[in-house]
Each structure stands twice: as structure tokens, then as C-alpha cells.
Write a protein that holds these residues in place. Structure first.
Motif, PDB file in Angstrom:
ATOM      1  N   LEU A 136      33.517  51.273  32.340  1.00  0.00           N
ATOM      2  CA  LEU A 136      33.081  50.043  33.011  1.00  0.00           C
ATOM      3  C   LEU A 136      33.492  48.814  32.208  1.00  0.00           C
ATOM      4  O   LEU A 136      32.658  48.091  31.664  1.00  0.00           O
ATOM      5  N   ASP A 137      34.794  48.571  32.173  1.00  0.00           N
ATOM      6  CA  ASP A 137      35.281  47.330  31.575  1.00  0.00           C
ATOM      7  C   ASP A 137      35.255  46.263  32.668  1.00  0.00           C
ATOM      8  O   ASP A 137      34.879  46.534  33.818  1.00  0.00           O
ATOM      9  N   ASP A 138      35.663  45.048  32.326  1.00  0.00           N
ATOM     10  CA  ASP A 138      35.569  43.951  33.292  1.00  0.00           C
ATOM     11  C   ASP A 138      36.390  44.203  34.554  1.00  0.00           C
ATOM     12  O   ASP A 138      35.939  43.908  35.658  1.00  0.00           O
ATOM     13  N   ALA A 139      37.589  44.759  34.410  1.00  0.00           N
ATOM     14  CA  ALA A 139      38.422  45.025  35.589  1.00  0.00           C
ATOM     15  C   ALA A 139      37.766  46.049  36.510  1.00  0.00           C
ATOM     16  O   ALA A 139      37.778  45.900  37.742  1.00  0.00           O
ATOM     17  N   GLU A 140      37.175  47.074  35.921  1.00  0.00           N
ATOM     18  CA  GLU A 140      36.499  48.107  36.709  1.00  0.00           C
ATOM     19  C   GLU A 140      35.283  47.521  37.439  1.00  0.00           C
ATOM     20  O   GLU A 140      35.055  47.790  38.622  1.00  0.00           O
ATOM     21  N   ILE A 141      34.528  46.701  36.746  1.00  0.00           N
ATOM     22  CA  ILE A 141      33.343  46.078  37.357  1.00  0.00           C
ATOM     23  C   ILE A 141      33.768  45.147  38.490  1.00  0.00           C
ATOM     24  O   ILE A 141      33.181  45.175  39.581  1.00  0.00           O
ATOM     25  N   ARG A 142      34.778  44.334  38.249  1.00  0.00           N
ATOM     26  CA  ARG A 142      35.252  43.414  39.298  1.00  0.00           C
ATOM     27  C   ARG A 142      35.678  44.174  40.557  1.00  0.00           C
ATOM     28  O   ARG A 142      35.358  43.772  41.671  1.00  0.00           O
ATOM     29  N   GLU A 143      36.419  45.254  40.362  1.00  0.00           N
ATOM     30  CA  GLU A 143      36.865  46.052  41.509  1.00  0.00           C
ATOM     31  C   GLU A 143      35.672  46.616  42.276  1.00  0.00           C
ATOM     32  O   GLU A 143      35.614  46.552  43.502  1.00  0.00           O
ATOM     33  N   ARG A 144      34.738  47.182  41.543  1.00  0.00           N
ATOM     34  CA  ARG A 144      33.594  47.817  42.189  1.00  0.00           C
ATOM     35  C   ARG A 144      32.667  46.801  42.865  1.00  0.00           C
ATOM     36  O   ARG A 144      31.989  47.132  43.830  1.00  0.00           O
ATOM     37  N   MET A 145      32.638  45.584  42.387  1.00  0.00           N
ATOM     38  CA  MET A 145      31.783  44.539  42.965  1.00  0.00           C
ATOM     39  C   MET A 145      32.538  43.671  43.975  1.00  0.00           C
ATOM     40  O   MET A 145      31.982  42.714  44.508  1.00  0.00           O
ATOM     41  N   SER A 146      33.777  44.003  44.276  1.00  0.00           N
ATOM     42  CA  SER A 146      34.629  43.127  45.078  1.00  0.00           C
ATOM     43  C   SER A 146      34.142  42.920  46.512  1.00  0.00           C
ATOM     44  O   SER A 146      34.556  41.965  47.160  1.00  0.00           O
ATOM     45  N   GLY A 147      33.278  43.749  47.010  1.00  0.00           N
ATOM     46  CA  GLY A 147      32.763  43.570  48.365  1.00  0.00           C
ATOM     47  C   GLY A 147      31.614  42.582  48.455  1.00  0.00           C
ATOM     48  O   GLY A 147      31.090  42.339  49.540  1.00  0.00           O
ATOM     49  N   ILE A 158      27.997  37.502  36.620  1.00  0.00           N
ATOM     50  CA  ILE A 158      27.733  38.754  37.333  1.00  0.00           C
ATOM     51  C   ILE A 158      28.406  39.920  36.610  1.00  0.00           C
ATOM     52  O   ILE A 158      27.779  40.955  36.359  1.00  0.00           O
ATOM     53  N   VAL A 159      29.669  39.763  36.260  1.00  0.00           N
ATOM     54  CA  VAL A 159      30.392  40.829  35.555  1.00  0.00           C
ATOM     55  C   VAL A 159      29.714  41.126  34.223  1.00  0.00           C
ATOM     56  O   VAL A 159      29.491  42.289  33.862  1.00  0.00           O
ATOM     57  N   ALA A 160      29.362  40.091  33.485  1.00  0.00           N
ATOM     58  CA  ALA A 160      28.685  40.278  32.196  1.00  0.00           C
ATOM     59  C   ALA A 160      27.337  40.970  32.374  1.00  0.00           C
ATOM     60  O   ALA A 160      26.958  41.836  31.579  1.00  0.00           O
ATOM     61  N   ALA A 161      26.617  40.616  33.432  1.00  0.00           N
ATOM     62  CA  ALA A 161      25.305  41.225  33.689  1.00  0.00           C
ATOM     63  C   ALA A 161      25.453  42.710  34.013  1.00  0.00           C
ATOM     64  O   ALA A 161      24.663  43.536  33.535  1.00  0.00           O
ATOM     65  N   VAL A 162      26.444  43.066  34.816  1.00  0.00           N
ATOM     66  CA  VAL A 162      26.650  44.480  35.152  1.00  0.00           C
ATOM     67  C   VAL A 162      27.022  45.249  33.890  1.00  0.00           C
ATOM     68  O   VAL A 162      26.512  46.351  33.648  1.00  0.00           O
ATOM     69  N   ARG A 163      27.884  44.662  33.064  1.00  0.00           N
ATOM     70  CA  ARG A 163      28.272  45.308  31.804  1.00  0.00           C
ATOM     71  C   ARG A 163      27.046  45.521  30.915  1.00  0.00           C
ATOM     72  O   ARG A 163      26.839  46.593  30.349  1.00  0.00           O
TER      73      ARG A 163
END
Length: 179
Positions: A136-147, A158-163
Motif C-alpha cells: 500500500l504505497d501512494d500509487a496503490e492507494i490512489r488507484e484503489r481510491m480512484s472511484g 486522504i492518501v496519507a490517512a489511508v497509509r
């Protein structure tokens, strides 16, 4: 036309009669009074209505309630454990991962699903190594949250919070991403 259905929402069973054209979002907001999930675009494009439907994230505006008779639904109101916020909710507050707050309920439900999906080893479109657990790096989180869209642009938070939530929940993939 109406149909009798049973939904378990945030652990509480509800036996209700619904219009057969009603979406899960409409039933949650209008029939059950759970207004956390928002009606953004009403076309499944923004993610403001995201809920966990039988353990998977779903756009509640696109799901017909009658098609989900017997389903278990978790809304933003059900993420906390009693008076204790979930790790995702705590991280969103700490990282100031919201501005106006309209998209936040959908973002929180989606982020909760991201942690579950990664924890199960499910890859995304950007997972580099399909033979190992996703990191779960930033690119992975961004992709998964893209919707889930944020019109205010709180994406960095948001990305930092998910991480942070992944690390807090003990997700080994998140720990590897921080290394």
C-alpha cells in the motif's frame, strides 16, 4: 409497486417495504434516516454514496434495494465501534483528510474496503507483483481510491490517512511501503 425486504444495516435488522425502484441509498437516507451516505452525482461516478455491501464497497445509488434483500450493509455510521472511531476515521481526522466533508463518508467506507482488500492480498490495476501481497504505497492507494472524488482536493490528506490507517491496523503491506 412495493416489496418487503430485510436489510441488516450497521448490525441492526430492518424489515421494510420499499418501492421496487428505490436504490439502497434512497432506502438508507429516506426510510432508515441514515443520512451519512451522500447523494452526489446519482450516477455512480463520484463515490459519495459508497457503503460496504456484503463486505464489499458499492455505490449505493446504483444498487436496487430489492436486489439486495438479506444483505448486510455498513454505512459511515457503522464504522465506529461504539464510541471508539475506527483506525480509518482516526487517521482522517489526524491527517485533515477532508474539507467540506461531503465526500468524506464515501471516502471512509472506501478506505475501509481498501484495507480489507489489500489485507486479503487482492491486487489492483497498479499492483507490481501479482505473486505477492500488494504494497500500500501512494500509487496503490490512489488507484484503489480512484472511484471516490473530492471536489475540494483533499487527496494528499486522504492518501496519507489511508497509509496511516493501514499501518495502524497492522497491515504488513503498509509497513513494507513505509520502509
Amino acid at each position: 409497486m412495493h416489496a418487503a425486504i430485510t436489510l441488516t444495516v450497521n448490525g441492526n435488522e430492518h424489515r421494510i417495504s420499499v418501492d421496487t425502484r428505490a436504490s439502497v441509498l434512497d432506502v438508507l437516507r429516506e426510510d432508515l434516516g441514515l443520512t451519512g451516505s451522500k447523494k452526489g452525482c446519482d450516477h455512480g461516478q463520484c463515490g459519495a454514496c459508497t457503503v460496504l455491501l456484503d463486505g464489499r464497497r458499492a455505490n449505493a445509488c446504483l444498487a436496487l434495494a430489492v436486489a439486495h434483500d438479506g444483505a448486510e450493509i455498513v454505512t459511515v455510521e457503522g464504522l465506529a465501534d461504539g464510541g471508539r472511531l475506527s483506525p480509518v476515521q482516526e487517521a482522517f481526522i489526524e491527517r485533515d483528510a477532508f474539507q467540506c466533508g461531503y465526500c468524506t463518508p464515501g471516502q471512509l467506507c472506501s478506505a475501509t474496503a481498501v484495507l480489507d482488500e489489500a489485507g486479503r492480498g487482492w491486487p489492483s490495476a497498479v499492483t507490481a507483483d501479482l505473486a505477492s501481497d500488494p504494497v500500500l504505497d501512494d500509487a496503490e492507494i490512489r488507484e484503489r481510491m480512484s472511484g471516490n472524488l473530492c471536489r475540494c482536493g483533499a487527496y494528499m490528506g486522504i492518501v496519507a490517512a489511508v497509509r496511516d490507517a493501514a499501518a495502524r491496523s497492522g497491515d504488513t503491506a503498509a509497513r513494507r511501503a513505509d520502509a
